[in-house]
Design a protein around this motif. Structure first.
Motif, short mmCIF file in Angstrom:
data_model
loop_
_atom_site.label_atom_id
_atom_site.label_comp_id
_atom_site.label_asym_id
_atom_site.label_seq_id
_atom_site.Cartn_x
_atom_site.Cartn_y
_atom_site.Cartn_z
N VAL A 55 1.71 -39.42 2.48
CA VAL A 55 1.64 -39.93 1.12
C VAL A 55 2.61 -41.11 1.04
CG1 VAL A 55 2.12 -39.47 -1.30
CG2 VAL A 55 1.07 -37.70 0.12
N MET A 56 2.11 -42.21 0.52
CA MET A 56 2.91 -43.42 0.36
C MET A 56 3.15 -43.62 -1.13
SD MET A 56 3.06 -44.35 3.56
CE MET A 56 3.66 -46.02 3.49
N ALA A 98 4.07 -44.54 -8.61
CA ALA A 98 2.68 -44.35 -8.18
C ALA A 98 2.67 -43.90 -6.73
CB ALA A 98 1.88 -45.64 -8.34
N ALA A 99 1.60 -43.21 -6.35
CA ALA A 99 1.47 -42.73 -4.98
C ALA A 99 0.02 -42.79 -4.54
CB ALA A 99 1.99 -41.29 -4.87
N ILE A 100 -0.15 -42.88 -3.22
CA ILE A 100 -1.50 -42.91 -2.65
C ILE A 100 -1.48 -42.18 -1.31
CG2 ILE A 100 -1.09 -45.14 -1.52
CD1 ILE A 100 -4.05 -45.82 -2.12
N ARG A 101 -2.50 -41.43 -1.07
CA ARG A 101 -2.62 -40.77 0.24
C ARG A 101 -3.17 -41.79 1.23
NH1 ARG A 101 -1.50 -35.49 -0.24
NH2 ARG A 101 -1.92 -34.45 -2.23
N GLY A 108 -8.21 -39.88 -0.71
CA GLY A 108 -8.27 -38.59 -1.35
C GLY A 108 -7.32 -38.39 -2.51
N GLY A 109 -6.61 -39.40 -2.89
CA GLY A 109 -5.77 -39.18 -4.06
C GLY A 109 -4.89 -40.36 -4.40
N ILE A 110 -4.88 -40.68 -5.67
CA ILE A 110 -3.98 -41.68 -6.23
C ILE A 110 -3.33 -41.07 -7.45
CG2 ILE A 110 -3.88 -43.87 -7.47
CD1 ILE A 110 -5.96 -44.98 -5.58
N ALA A 137 8.27 -45.32 -0.24
CA ALA A 137 8.68 -44.13 0.50
C ALA A 137 7.44 -43.47 1.08
CB ALA A 137 9.42 -43.16 -0.41
N ALA A 138 7.67 -42.65 2.10
CA ALA A 138 6.56 -41.96 2.76
C ALA A 138 6.97 -40.55 3.14
CB ALA A 138 6.12 -42.72 4.01
#
Length: 124
Positions: free
Chosen positions: A31-32, A47-50, A54-56, A95-96
């Motif tokens: 996840v970023m 905010a985050a994104i896989r 599959g997901g925001i 971040a990750a």
């Protein structure tokens, strides 16, 4: 391994695009995420994104104004920020973390890779 860039000074209502370049390892199952922090305040999820799709996820403060995306070929994550407000002023960090479930994505304590931060200043 994470390099954030793109910050700067912009007037209220303007736009900026932040970038986070990943290197040194594969982040395929990660996840970023973008966080931000201002002096005297706690770190805030933005905010985050896989990375594999599959997901925001967005903070309420970002919904409708910010767009997170990624370019797998360039190993880079982006945060397009529109309609910026003075309260968006902060240092933004990318971040990750591997394989986080949705309920843990907003907690920075779950992340083990961090970029150095890029300053966004929005003037009124």
């Amino acid at each position: 391994q994470l390099q954030a860039s793109g910050g700067g000074l912009v007037q209220a209502g303007g736009s900026l695009r932040l970038s986070c370049a990943a290197s040194g390892r594969t982040f395929r199952d990660y996840v970023m995420t973008w966080f931000r922090q201002t002096p005297g305040k706690e770190r805030e999820f933005v905010a985050a994104i896989r990375w594999s799709g599959g997901g925001i996820f967005y903070a309420d403060s970002a919904k409708g104004r910010f767009t997170i995306s990624r370019d797998n070929a360039k190993s880079t994550m982006y945060l397009q920020m529109n309609s910026l407000k003075p309260e968006d002023t902060a240092v933004y960090y990318c971040a990750a973390a591997p394989r986080l479930i949705a309920s843990t994505i907003r907690d920075g304590e779950n992340y083990n890779y961090w970029g150095q931060g890029t300053l966004v200043t929005v003037s009124s």
